[in-house]
Enzyme design. Structure first.
Site, mmCIF file in Angstrom:
data_model
loop_
_atom_site.group_PDB
_atom_site.id
_atom_site.type_symbol
_atom_site.label_atom_id
_atom_site.label_comp_id
_atom_site.label_asym_id
_atom_site.label_seq_id
_atom_site.Cartn_x
_atom_site.Cartn_y
_atom_site.Cartn_z
ATOM 1 N N ASP A 299 0.862 -1.179 0.000
ATOM 2 C CA ASP A 299 0.000 0.000 0.000
ATOM 3 C C ASP A 299 0.900 1.230 0.000
ATOM 4 O O ASP A 299 1.857 1.296 0.778
ATOM 5 C CB ASP A 299 -0.853 -0.004 1.276
ATOM 6 C CG ASP A 299 -2.280 0.391 1.008
ATOM 7 O OD1 ASP A 299 -2.476 1.506 0.509
ATOM 8 O OD2 ASP A 299 -3.183 -0.398 1.305
ATOM 9 N N ASP B 145 -3.204 4.686 -2.264
ATOM 10 C CA ASP B 145 -4.323 5.142 -1.449
ATOM 11 C C ASP B 145 -4.837 6.513 -1.917
ATOM 12 O O ASP B 145 -4.036 7.444 -2.099
ATOM 13 C CB ASP B 145 -3.822 5.245 -0.002
ATOM 14 C CG ASP B 145 -4.929 5.453 0.998
ATOM 15 O OD1 ASP B 145 -5.761 4.552 1.148
ATOM 16 O OD2 ASP B 145 -4.960 6.534 1.631
ATOM 17 N N GLU C 144 -6.398 3.807 -5.911
ATOM 18 C CA GLU C 144 -7.725 3.849 -5.282
ATOM 19 C C GLU C 144 -8.376 5.177 -5.668
ATOM 20 O O GLU C 144 -7.764 6.239 -5.529
ATOM 21 C CB GLU C 144 -7.605 3.756 -3.761
ATOM 22 C CG GLU C 144 -8.964 3.582 -3.111
ATOM 23 C CD GLU C 144 -9.022 4.058 -1.666
ATOM 24 O OE1 GLU C 144 -9.890 3.592 -0.942
ATOM 25 O OE2 GLU C 144 -8.202 4.908 -1.260
ATOM 26 N N HIS D 297 -10.927 -3.769 3.513
ATOM 27 C CA HIS D 297 -10.886 -3.327 4.910
ATOM 28 C C HIS D 297 -11.762 -2.107 5.163
ATOM 29 O O HIS D 297 -11.884 -1.677 6.306
ATOM 30 C CB HIS D 297 -9.436 -3.007 5.284
ATOM 31 C CG HIS D 297 -8.897 -1.876 4.470
ATOM 32 N ND1 HIS D 297 -8.651 -1.988 3.115
ATOM 33 C CD2 HIS D 297 -8.600 -0.597 4.790
ATOM 34 C CE1 HIS D 297 -8.222 -0.825 2.658
ATOM 35 N NE2 HIS D 297 -8.183 0.041 3.647
ATOM 36 N N ASP D 298 -12.333 -1.518 4.113
ATOM 37 C CA ASP D 298 -13.211 -0.354 4.287
ATOM 38 C C ASP D 298 -14.681 -0.716 4.114
ATOM 39 O O ASP D 298 -15.551 0.148 4.246
ATOM 40 C CB ASP D 298 -12.877 0.731 3.246
ATOM 41 C CG ASP D 298 -11.526 1.370 3.497
ATOM 42 O OD1 ASP D 298 -11.087 1.392 4.659
ATOM 43 O OD2 ASP D 298 -10.916 1.842 2.515
HETATM 44 C C1 NOJ Z 1 -8.496 4.709 1.942
HETATM 45 C C2 NOJ Z 1 -8.150 3.550 2.825
HETATM 46 O O1 NOJ Z 1 -8.574 2.361 2.217
HETATM 47 C C3 NOJ Z 1 -8.811 3.794 4.155
HETATM 48 O O2 NOJ Z 1 -8.747 2.682 5.006
HETATM 49 C C4 NOJ Z 1 -8.193 5.006 4.784
HETATM 50 O O3 NOJ Z 1 -8.864 5.318 5.970
HETATM 51 C C5 NOJ Z 1 -8.254 6.220 3.841
HETATM 52 N N1 NOJ Z 1 -7.925 5.905 2.497
HETATM 53 C C6 NOJ Z 1 -7.285 7.268 4.297
HETATM 54 O O4 NOJ Z 1 -5.971 6.828 4.092
#
Ligand code: NOJ
Length: 555
Positions: free
Chosen positions: A98, A201, A254, A327-328
């Site tokens: 990441d 990210d 992302e 994970h989100d």
């Molecule tokens: C995206 C990540 O997947 C998430 O977990 C994070 O909180 C935010 N970006 C900020 O880095």
């Protein structure tokens, strides 16, 4: 169409804190990962993506980095990482890191020096004086993604700094060439060590409009039109892309709020391409109104529409990613399937997305059908984003306290962050110590050991279809997408047509009701060979709840 190794990958995502604890301190770590490499390999996947392993105060569980070149001591040492990297490579697994460069932690040396006014670092972040007579009003009206103002006053520097996420995650100033050099050097550091790619990210946020003008006043994410994307995004990404010229590695960005049309500005093949692929979010709103904190119930039509759009718009010109969890995101069976029919709906969900064109992702625990956690009250929740959503909902006065908790419990990122359930032993076999976070009480039934030995389990189904995706890659990975029964709210039926003449047919009843199979029967050619499905046996006159099939017609 380009055919490259990273397009064919099935990638397994590890969120390290909850994957496996190797030293008994209750926190997942690299020693734990090392012990599970054979398991990961047994899934048939080709790569591991690690959510941040770096040194971090863990305010956002690693997405707040305090040292890009160090491993979080809770997870082990650089030697442990190298052992995992070598162990993965020895098994033919690629490793994706990441790369979190929109922001750092406020505990990063750069930020501390920047706040202190060190000339070298003073412009590493986005600082502005306060407004108003007393200079105590934020520089503009922007709101952060974790709702709340995007500006934080810093006493030492006597200025505000911008943070598009938590207060402890100050945004880096990519307009500063020195910051861009730092980013490139970090990329080289990990590539030289041998990693095979980056998941970048919120990469589309790194450029902010000059002058930081006020945003259009909206209740959430006010100001995002000025950084999502900002004016220099493509130039900066092209600059970072240059680093990869010297390596056989790939970049996955992302990209919140991304549409297919805009995605092509980043990932269209050819000159000017900045990223190899993107994580878009549109298919993650099939059960909610825009954000998962406003649940509406699952709509298959919504999901199909998004898949259809991306499959068609990227075909032959750019590359998709296909994921259903990370994970989100809360657990997908709890969202798009049925917890009561966990195995069946889990198989149906796995079937419909695994054969879409694109690089394929599976999140830890998804392969055994882990479910959302039964949170009882706010004391059970730790995720910063959930608390921010709570505050925001409270401010609207539209929801009762009970409703706010219910929505947040459903949508909380904590749902996917409970420890992986390895066995029916204490703490689900995740740790011999005290787990840092709640283990889902369903671990006695839902765990790797139980599913491993059961040929009809979801785990073995994932293994089977991941292998099929590879075996019939011309159709599954690269094929042209053709959809049937588009208007159905219960059936998802599509065909993938490979250049070699191979055709795969995917058909699923994505509902809890038994439905007529007639629309599917009309589509699947006589003599097609059944490769996999939710239940044993071929398609009959009716399709049972969550009945799914994959059929093959070879040339
Ligand atoms: C995206 C990540 O997947 C998430 O977990 C994070 O909180 C935010 N970006 C900020 O880095």
């Amino acid at each position: 169409m380009q055919k490259t190794w990273f397009r064919e990958l099935s990638v397994y995502q590890i969120w390290p804190r909850s994957f496996c604890d190797g030293n008994g301190d209750g926190i997942g770590d690299l020693k734990g990962v090392l012990g599970k490499l054979d398991y990961i390999k047994s899934l048939g996947v080709d790569a591991i993506w690690f959510s941040p392993l770096y040194a971090s105060p863990q305010k956002d569980y690693g997405y707040d980095i305090s040292d890009y070149r160090a491993i979080n001591p809770e997870y082990g040492t650089m030697e442990d990482f190298k052992a995992v990297l070598d162990g993965a490579h020895a098994r033919g697994l690629k490793v994706v890191m990441d790369l979190v460069i929109n922001h750092t932690s406020d505990q990063h040396e750069w930020f501390k020096k920047s706040a202190a006014g060190d000339p070298k670092y003073k412009d590493y972040y986005i600082w502005r004086p306060g407004k108003g007579k007393d200079g105590k009003r934020p520089p503009n009206n922007w709101q952060a993604t974790f709702p709340g103002p995007a500006w934080q006053w810093n006493e030492e520097r006597g200025e505000y700094y911008l943070h598009l996420f938590a207060v402890e995650q100050p945004d880096l100033n990519h307009d500063n060439p020195a910051v861009r050099e730092e980013v490139k050097s970090i990329m080289r550091f990990w590539l030289d060590m041998g990693v095979d790619g980056f998941r970048e990210d919120v990469i589309t946020y790194i450029s902010k409009r000059e002058g930081l003008p006020n945003g259009f006043p909206t209740p959430v994410m006010c100001g995002q039109e000025h950084y999502s994307p900002g004016p220099n995004i493509h130039n900066y990404l092209l600059e970072y892309r240059q680093v990869l010229k010297d390596y056989d590695a790939f970049q996955l960005g992302e990209a919140p709020m991304m549409t297919p049309k805009n995605a092509l500005k980043y990932i269209k093949e050819g000159e000017g391409q900045q990223l190899d692929m993107m994580f878009q979010f549109q298919h993650m709103s099939a059960d909610c109104f825009v954000i998962s904190y406003l649940p509406t119930g699952f709509s298959l039509r919504k999901l199909k529409k998004v898949f259809r759009r991306w499959q068609k718009k990227m075909y032959g010109v750019a590359w998709n990613t296909n994921y259903m969890e990370n994970h989100d995101q809360p657990r997908v069976i709890s969202r798009y399937g049925s917890e009561e029919m966990r195995t069946e709906s889990g198989k149906a969900i796995a079937t419909i997305y695994t054969f879409l064109s694109g690089t394929h992702f599976v999140y830890q625990g998804q392969e055994i059908g882990m479910l959302n956690y039964p949170f009882k009250d706010w004391n059970d929740i730790v995720d910063v984003a959930s608390f921010c959503a709570k505050d925001l909902m409270e401010k609207t006065h539209l929801f009762s306290a009970k409703r706010i908790f219910r929505n947040c419990a459903y949508a909380s990122r904590d749902n996917s962050r409970t420890p992986v359930q390895w066995s029916a032993e204490e703490n689900a076999g995740f740790t011999t110590g005290t787990p840092w976070f709640h283990v889902n009480p369903n671990y006695k039934e839902i765990n790797v050991a139980a599913e491993d030995g059961d040929p009809a389990s979801l785990l073995n189904y994932y293994r089977k279809i991941i292998a099929l995706r590879k075996q019939y890659k011309e159709a599954a990975v690269y094929g042209r997408y053709k959809e049937y029964a588009k208007c159905s709210g219960k059936l998802y039926v599509y065909e993938k047509i490979g250049d070699d003449g191979t055709r795969l047919f995917v058909a699923a009843n994505m509902s809890r009701k038994t439905v007529s199979a007639a629309p599917v029967k009309r589509v699947i050619p006589k003599g097609a060979k059944r490769l996999a499905g939710t239940y044993d046996g071929s398609l009959a006159g009716r399709m049972r709840p969550y009945e799914a099939h994959v059929y093959l017609v070879e040339k």
